[in-house]
Design a protein around this motif. Structure first.
Motif, PDB file in Angstrom:
ATOM      1  N   ASP A 113       0.647  -1.304   0.007  1.00 27.53           N
ATOM      2  CA  ASP A 113      -0.068  -0.033   0.063  1.00 27.53           C
ATOM      3  C   ASP A 113       0.836   1.335  -0.047  1.00 27.53           C
ATOM      4  N   VAL A 114       1.920   1.209   0.717  1.00 29.56           N
ATOM      5  CA  VAL A 114       2.913   2.431   0.771  1.00 29.56           C
ATOM      6  C   VAL A 114       4.025   2.478  -0.297  1.00 29.56           C
ATOM      7  N   TYR A 115       4.571   1.318  -0.520  1.00 28.40           N
ATOM      8  CA  TYR A 115       5.608   1.320  -1.416  1.00 28.40           C
ATOM      9  C   TYR A 115       5.574   0.929  -3.015  1.00 28.40           C
ATOM     10  N   LEU A 116       4.505   0.161  -3.260  1.00 25.78           N
ATOM     11  CA  LEU A 116       4.308  -0.346  -4.545  1.00 25.78           C
ATOM     12  C   LEU A 116       3.500   0.410  -5.492  1.00 25.78           C
ATOM     13  N   ASP A 117       4.055   1.260  -6.172  1.00 25.10           N
ATOM     14  CA  ASP A 117       3.471   2.316  -7.142  1.00 25.10           C
ATOM     15  C   ASP A 117       3.329   1.607  -8.427  1.00 25.10           C
ATOM     16  N   GLU A 118       4.385   1.206  -8.977  1.00 27.44           N
ATOM     17  CA  GLU A 118       4.353   0.894 -10.482  1.00 27.44           C
ATOM     18  C   GLU A 118       4.812  -0.615 -10.781  1.00 27.44           C
ATOM     19  N   GLY A 119       4.835  -1.420 -10.027  1.00 26.92           N
ATOM     20  CA  GLY A 119       5.214  -2.775 -10.430  1.00 26.92           C
ATOM     21  C   GLY A 119       6.307  -3.570  -9.713  1.00 26.92           C
ATOM     22  N   LEU A 120       6.402  -4.555  -9.907  1.00 21.42           N
ATOM     23  CA  LEU A 120       7.639  -5.656  -9.367  1.00 21.42           C
ATOM     24  C   LEU A 120       8.590  -5.812 -10.354  1.00 21.42           C
ATOM     25  N   PRO A 121       9.924  -5.988 -10.013  1.00 17.71           N
ATOM     26  CA  PRO A 121      10.436  -5.585  -8.741  1.00 17.71           C
ATOM     27  C   PRO A 121      10.371  -4.072  -8.684  1.00 17.71           C
ATOM     28  N   THR A 122      10.441  -3.570  -7.491  1.00 19.02           N
ATOM     29  CA  THR A 122      10.712  -2.200  -7.323  1.00 19.02           C
ATOM     30  C   THR A 122      11.935  -2.364  -5.991  1.00 19.02           C
ATOM     31  N   THR A 123      13.063  -1.390  -6.491  1.00 14.81           N
ATOM     32  CA  THR A 123      14.093  -1.386  -5.321  1.00 14.81           C
ATOM     33  C   THR A 123      14.328   0.109  -4.721  1.00 14.81           C
ATOM     34  N   TYR A 124      14.514   0.129  -3.388  1.00 13.64           N
ATOM     35  CA  TYR A 124      14.445   1.681  -3.069  1.00 13.64           C
ATOM     36  C   TYR A 124      15.784   1.598  -2.127  1.00 13.64           C
ATOM     37  N   PHE A 125      16.674   2.579  -2.273  1.00 14.14           N
ATOM     38  CA  PHE A 125      17.887   2.955  -1.618  1.00 14.14           C
ATOM     39  C   PHE A 125      17.743   3.901  -0.682  1.00 14.14           C
ATOM     40  N   ILE A 126      17.885   3.621   0.658  1.00 10.83           N
ATOM     41  CA  ILE A 126      17.462   4.449   1.678  1.00 10.83           C
ATOM     42  C   ILE A 126      19.035   4.588   2.588  1.00 10.83           C
ATOM     43  N   ASN A 127      19.284   5.753   2.791  1.00  3.17           N
ATOM     44  CA  ASN A 127      20.356   5.994   3.357  1.00  3.17           C
ATOM     45  C   ASN A 127      20.479   5.924   4.866  1.00  3.17           C
ATOM     46  N   GLU A 128      21.562   6.224   5.539  1.00  4.16           N
ATOM     47  CA  GLU A 128      21.595   5.799   7.140  1.00  4.16           C
ATOM     48  C   GLU A 128      20.564   6.709   7.855  1.00  4.16           C
ATOM     49  N   GLU A 129      20.121   7.868   7.135  1.00  6.56           N
ATOM     50  CA  GLU A 129      19.372   8.748   8.260  1.00  6.56           C
ATOM     51  C   GLU A 129      17.745   8.286   7.775  1.00  6.56           C
ATOM     52  N   VAL A 150      17.173   7.788  -1.228  1.00  9.19           N
ATOM     53  CA  VAL A 150      18.203   8.469  -1.979  1.00  9.19           C
ATOM     54  C   VAL A 150      18.054   8.051  -3.603  1.00  9.19           C
ATOM     55  N   ASP A 151      17.301   6.951  -3.838  1.00  9.71           N
ATOM     56  CA  ASP A 151      17.190   6.396  -5.199  1.00  9.71           C
ATOM     57  C   ASP A 151      16.138   5.280  -5.075  1.00  9.71           C
ATOM     58  N   THR A 152      15.410   5.270  -6.247  1.00  8.44           N
ATOM     59  CA  THR A 152      14.204   4.270  -6.598  1.00  8.44           C
ATOM     60  C   THR A 152      14.464   3.474  -7.839  1.00  8.44           C
ATOM     61  N   ILE A 153      14.607   2.480  -8.178  1.00  8.53           N
ATOM     62  CA  ILE A 153      14.427   1.704  -9.315  1.00  8.53           C
ATOM     63  C   ILE A 153      13.443   0.825  -9.508  1.00  8.53           C
ATOM     64  N   VAL A 154      12.240   0.949 -10.722  1.00  8.29           N
ATOM     65  CA  VAL A 154      11.279   0.052 -10.787  1.00  8.29           C
ATOM     66  C   VAL A 154      11.748  -0.732 -12.043  1.00  8.29           C
ATOM     67  N   GLY A 155      11.777  -1.992 -11.646  1.00  9.15           N
ATOM     68  CA  GLY A 155      12.051  -2.952 -12.721  1.00  9.15           C
ATOM     69  C   GLY A 155      13.337  -3.740 -12.172  1.00  9.15           C
ATOM     70  N   GLU A 156      13.918  -4.551 -13.274  1.00 10.93           N
ATOM     71  CA  GLU A 156      15.100  -5.516 -12.579  1.00 10.93           C
ATOM     72  C   GLU A 156      16.326  -4.620 -12.549  1.00 10.93           C
ATOM     73  N   VAL A 157      17.079  -4.849 -11.521  1.00  9.91           N
ATOM     74  CA  VAL A 157      18.318  -4.136 -11.136  1.00  9.91           C
ATOM     75  C   VAL A 157      19.366  -5.032 -11.499  1.00  9.91           C
ATOM     76  N   THR A 158      20.703  -4.612 -12.045  1.00  9.49           N
ATOM     77  CA  THR A 158      21.735  -5.149 -12.133  1.00  9.49           C
ATOM     78  C   THR A 158      22.865  -5.090 -11.208  1.00  9.49           C
ATOM     79  N   ARG A 159      23.752  -5.749 -11.057  1.00 11.55           N
ATOM     80  CA  ARG A 159      25.148  -5.574 -10.126  1.00 11.55           C
ATOM     81  C   ARG A 159      25.541  -4.053 -10.443  1.00 11.55           C
TER      82      ARG A 159
END
Length: 173
Positions: A133-149, A153-162
């Motif tokens: 409900d909170v995080y899934l806007d556009e589809g799977l997979p979705t990856t969030y990059f969240i800093n120490e605070e 800091v970034d979001t990728i919708v779709g497959e991520v690579t190394r």
């Protein structure tokens, strides 16, 4: 004279309170799922049976991946995300995989998938759809990059690579 002193003290207290409220509002980022916003806290159950919250990870850089066992790109990126977790967990970085359990065909599919694809990264189960409900806007997979605070800091919708992951985490290591 006493009346003027009391009036001055009341005004001083009011200005201090209002100033504090304004400072908090201006200095704290809004909560949301966009870049620059504070990641909304979620608390979900781990595969091992205990709960884990996103706020428990403050102080670590977090890569939060939303996935489902039927999602082909999720399946392809899953081993790589676990490798990233293993490679960087000692450097203050966590990879957390959140299964969108409410999107699975049956509740057991994710557990079966994990039995066939064991990983060391924490797996959380979104059984009630709270994270979706909170995080899934556009589809799977979705990856969030969240800093120490706790700021996204970034979001990728779709497959991520190394390479994509490495590029995004390097400034924070």
């Amino acid at each position: 004279m006493v009346r003027k002193v009391i009036s001055a003290i009341v005004i001083l207290v009011a200005v201090t309170v209002i100033g504090s409220i304004v400072y908090q509002t201006v200095s704290s980022p809004p909560v949301g799922v966009n870049q620059g916003e504070e990641a909304p806290d979620i608390e979900l159950m781990r595969a091992e049976g205990e709960s884990m919250s996103l706020s428990d990870q403050r102080g670590d850089f977090v890569i939060m991946n939303l996935w489902a066992s039927w999602c082909e790109p999720c399946i392809r990126e899953f081993p790589m995300l676990d490798e990233v977790h293993q490679d960087y967990q000692d450097e203050g970085m966590q990879v957390i995989a959140v299964n969108m359990t409410s999107y699975e065909r049956t509740p057991d599919e994710a557990v079966e998938f994990l039995g066939d694809h064991p990983v060391s990264m924490p797996i959380l189960f979104d059984e009630e759809g709270e994270a979706a409900d909170v995080y899934l806007d556009e589809g799977l997979p979705t990856t969030y990059f969240i800093n120490e605070e706790g700021i996204i800091v970034d979001t990728i919708v779709g497959e991520v690579t190394r390479d994509m992951v490495e590029e995004r985490i390097q400034p924070f290591l």
